[in-house]
Motif scaffolding. Structure first.
Motif, PDB file in Angstrom:
ATOM      1  N   GLY A 285       8.833   3.210  -0.439  1.00 34.85           N
ATOM      2  CA  GLY A 285       9.976   2.945   0.441  1.00 34.85           C
ATOM      3  C   GLY A 285      10.077   3.866   1.634  1.00 34.85           C
ATOM      4  O   GLY A 285      11.095   3.907   2.301  1.00 34.85           O
ATOM      5  N   THR A 286       9.018   4.639   1.920  1.00 36.43           N
ATOM      6  CA  THR A 286       9.107   5.605   3.018  1.00 36.43           C
ATOM      7  C   THR A 286       8.162   5.284   4.171  1.00 36.43           C
ATOM      8  O   THR A 286       8.008   6.087   5.074  1.00 36.43           O
ATOM      9  CB  THR A 286       8.766   7.028   2.523  1.00 36.43           C
ATOM     10  N   SER A 287       7.506   4.122   4.130  1.00 37.04           N
ATOM     11  CA  SER A 287       6.498   3.850   5.151  1.00 37.04           C
ATOM     12  C   SER A 287       7.130   3.801   6.541  1.00 37.04           C
ATOM     13  O   SER A 287       8.214   3.267   6.734  1.00 37.04           O
ATOM     14  CB  SER A 287       5.778   2.535   4.842  1.00 37.04           C
ATOM     15  N   GLU A 288       6.421   4.413   7.496  1.00 36.92           N
ATOM     16  CA  GLU A 288       6.866   4.420   8.884  1.00 36.92           C
ATOM     17  C   GLU A 288       5.662   4.105   9.766  1.00 36.92           C
ATOM     18  O   GLU A 288       4.543   4.508   9.451  1.00 36.92           O
ATOM     19  CB  GLU A 288       7.427   5.796   9.276  1.00 36.92           C
ATOM     20  N   PRO A 289       5.880   3.420  10.886  1.00 39.01           N
ATOM     21  CA  PRO A 289       4.765   3.190  11.808  1.00 39.01           C
ATOM     22  C   PRO A 289       4.233   4.535  12.301  1.00 39.01           C
ATOM     23  O   PRO A 289       4.996   5.486  12.494  1.00 39.01           O
ATOM     24  CB  PRO A 289       5.407   2.402  12.953  1.00 39.01           C
TER      25      PRO A 289
ATOM     26  N   GLY B 199       6.856  -5.631  -0.142  1.00 37.44           N
ATOM     27  CA  GLY B 199       7.247  -4.318  -0.624  1.00 37.44           C
ATOM     28  C   GLY B 199       6.345  -3.889  -1.780  1.00 37.44           C
ATOM     29  O   GLY B 199       5.122  -3.980  -1.717  1.00 37.44           O
TER      30      GLY B 199
END
Lengths: 113, 324
Positions: free
Chosen positions: A32-36, A93
Motif C-alpha cells: 500500500g505504499t507504492s509511489e511513482p 492491488g
C-alpha cells in the motif's frame, strides 16, 4: 512480494494493457505504499497479436533515483520477481499472481564502474 | 464512541417532508460532479421506496460488518448505477423542428438511477410510497476506510467527514466493495474513487451542505451530534425520532431519518366508499422496506413519538447555518 519494507524499497516496472505505450516505474516500502518514481527513464510498448500480449520494458541499467531505483550492473547479481493482475477477474492491488520467491538475475559481463 | 477532541457532523432527514423533487440531487450535481468522468455520479440520490434504489438493489450487494466481522461485498456494475444517457439536446433545442422531444440517443435504456420512481407498492386504495434521499453516511466506523490498503480514505477528527485522498487512491475499488450503502463511485477518467464530501469547503465556512440548503421541503438538518442545542442531538438522542438506516451494517452511519408516517389503511363501506380499515392503522408498516428504515437498535424500536417534533422550532427553520 510484499512490496518491500520500510528502509528496503522495491523498484517495480509496471505496464497495463489499457495504455500499452505508457510505462510506470514505482517504488514501494511495504504493502500500500507504492509511489511513482520521479525522473524515471522507463519506456514501454506492448502489442496484441494472436491472442497474447508481447511487452517490452526498457530502461538504462543505472536509472533515476539511485536510492529507490534498482541499479543494475553487469556481473552483479540481483533478484527479481513478476506479478500479474488479471483485471477481468477483479484483480488489483494485493490481489495478484506473483512469483513466490526472488529469482536470480545476472547480467553477463563485468561492470565498468 | 468518539474521543473527546473528535466531533462528528451529522444529518437528519425528515422523510415525511421529502417530495422527491431531486433539487438536492441537482444541487450536488452542479456543485461537485459536473466534470468529465463524473457523468454517472450522483453523490446524492432520492429513490422511491419500496423500490430498488441506487445502485439497483444495493441492499443485496454486501459490505459493512456483521458482528464486527467484515462482510464480503461486491462492486456495483455500471449498469446497476445507471449510466448517464446521451440526450438529443442539439436536435430539441437548436434543430429548428417542432415535432421533436427529449430522448436518449442510441440503444433503449433499461435502467437508470431513478428508474422506478413513484411505482411504490400496495393495491389501490392502499397503494403507497415514500422517498428516501441518500448521501454518504460519513460513518463513525467506515468500512471503506478499513478496506483501503493505501490508507487513501481519511476521516476528519474535527468534523468526522470521510473523504478520499485522490493523490493516494490507485483506483482499486476495495472501498466500493466494502461500503454497505454503495455510495462510492468510480471516476473512469481519473481512475480514482469519488464520493460525497459533505460539502466540507462550505462546512469550513460555516455553511450547511448544498443538498440541505437547496431543499424546498427543508427536509434536512445539519449539525454536530454532540451539540445539545442543535437539531441532531435533539432529534436523534433527546427525542429519539430520527434513526439510522440499516444500523445492522455495523458502520455507525451519521445520517439519520425521521421515518415516514403513512396514510391510514382504507377499506370500503357497503356502498364502495373508502373507510378506515380494520387491522394495522398504517399502510406502510406491512412492507419490509419500511421495516428497514424503522429497525434501529433495540432502543430505537420504540414507537416514534411525533408530538415533540411538531413543536420543534427546527421544523420551520431547517438549520440554515450549522449550529456550533
Amino acid at each position: 512480494m510484499v512490496m518491500g519494507q520500510p528502509g528496503a524499497a522495491v523498484n517495480a516496472w509496471y505496464w497495463r494493457a489499457d495504455e500499452p505505450t505508457a510505462a510506470r516505474e514505482i517504488s514501494a516500502e511495504g504493502l500500500g505504499t507504492s509511489e511513482p518514481l520521479p525522473g524515471s527513464t522507463l519506456r514501454a510498448n506492448g502489442r496484441w497479436r494472436s491472442g497474447r500480449w508481447s511487452v517490452v520494458l526498457a530502461r538504462s541499467l543505472q536509472g533515476g533515483d539511485a536510492a529507490r531505483a534498482a541499479q543494475l550492473q553487469p556481473g552483479l547479481d540481483t533478484g527479481f520477481g513478476v506479478a500479474i493482475w488479471d483485471g477481468s477477474n477483479q484483480e488489483r492491488g494485493g490481489i495478484k499472481a506473483f512469483s513466490g520467491e526472488w529469482q536470480p538475475l545476472s547480467l553477463e559481463g563485468t561492470g565498468r564502474s | 464512541m468518539a474521543i473527546a477532541d473528535e466531533r462528528q457532523l451529522a444529518m437528519v432527514m425528515d422523510l415525511n417532508k421529502c417530495i422527491g423533487c431531486q433539487t438536492c440531487t441537482i444541487a450536488c450535481k452542479r456543485l461537485w460532479t459536473k466534470n468529465e468522468g463524473m457523468e454517472s455520479m450522483w453523490w446524492n440520490t432520492v429513490n422511491t421506496q419500496p423500490g430498488a434504489g441506487t445502485p439497483r438493489d444495493w441492499e443485496d450487494l454486501g459490505g459493512g460488518f456483521r458482528d464486527g466481522v467484515p462482510k464480503p461485498g461486491r462492486i456495483p456494475t455500471r449498469a446497476e448505477f445507471g449510466q448517464a444517457g446521451d440526450y438529443n439536446h442539439d436536435e430539441v433545442f437548436f434543430g429548428g423542428k417542432s415535432q421533436t422531444h427529449l430522448q436518449t440517443k442510441g440503444e433503449q435504456r433499461e435502467w437508470g438511477p431513478n428508474w422506478d420512481e413513484d411505482q411504490g407498492s400496495g393495491e389501490f386504495p392502499n397503494s403507497y410510497y415514500f422517498y428516501l434521499p441518500r448521501i454518504c453516511n460519513h460513518c463513525t466506523h467506515p468500512a471503506c476506510l478499513e478496506a483501503c490498503p493505501r490508507k487513501a480514505i481519511e476521516k476528519s477528527r474535527e468534523n468526522g467527514i470521510v473523504t478520499v485522498n485522490e493523490d493516494r487512491c490507485r483506483g482499486y475499488r476495495f472501498c466500493m466493495e466494502a461500503c454497505p450503502y454503495k455510495k462510492i463511485y468510480f471516476n473512469e477518467l481519473k481512475k480514482v474513487a469519488q464520493k460525497c464530501i459533505f460539502c466540507f469547503p462550505r462546512i469550513e465556512q460555516g455553511v450547511a451542505t448544498a443538498c440541505a440548503r437547496q431543499c424546498p421541503g427543508r427536509v434536512r438538518f445539519v449539525g454536530y451530534r454532540d451539540d445539545e442545542n442543535g437539531p441532531i442531538h435533539k432529534l436523534v438522542d433527546q427525542w429519539k425520532v430520527a434513526i439510522p438506516l440499516h444500523p445492522e451494517y455495523g458502520t455507525e452511519p451519521n445520517v439519520f431519518y425521521v421515518p415516514p408516517i403513512g396514510p391510514a389503511r382504507l377499506g370500503e363501506d357497503p356502498r364502495g366508499r373508502p373507510i378506515r380499515a380494520d387491522g394495522p392503522p398504517h399502510r406502510l408498516q406491512v412492507d419490509r422496506h419500511v421495516r428497514r428504515v424503522r429497525s434501529g437498535s433495540s432502543d430505537d424500536r420504540r414507537p416514534v413519538r411525533r408530538a415533540p417534533l411538531a413543536r420543534s422550532p427546527y421544523l420551520s427553520s431547517n438549520c440554515a447555518r450549522i449550529s456550533e
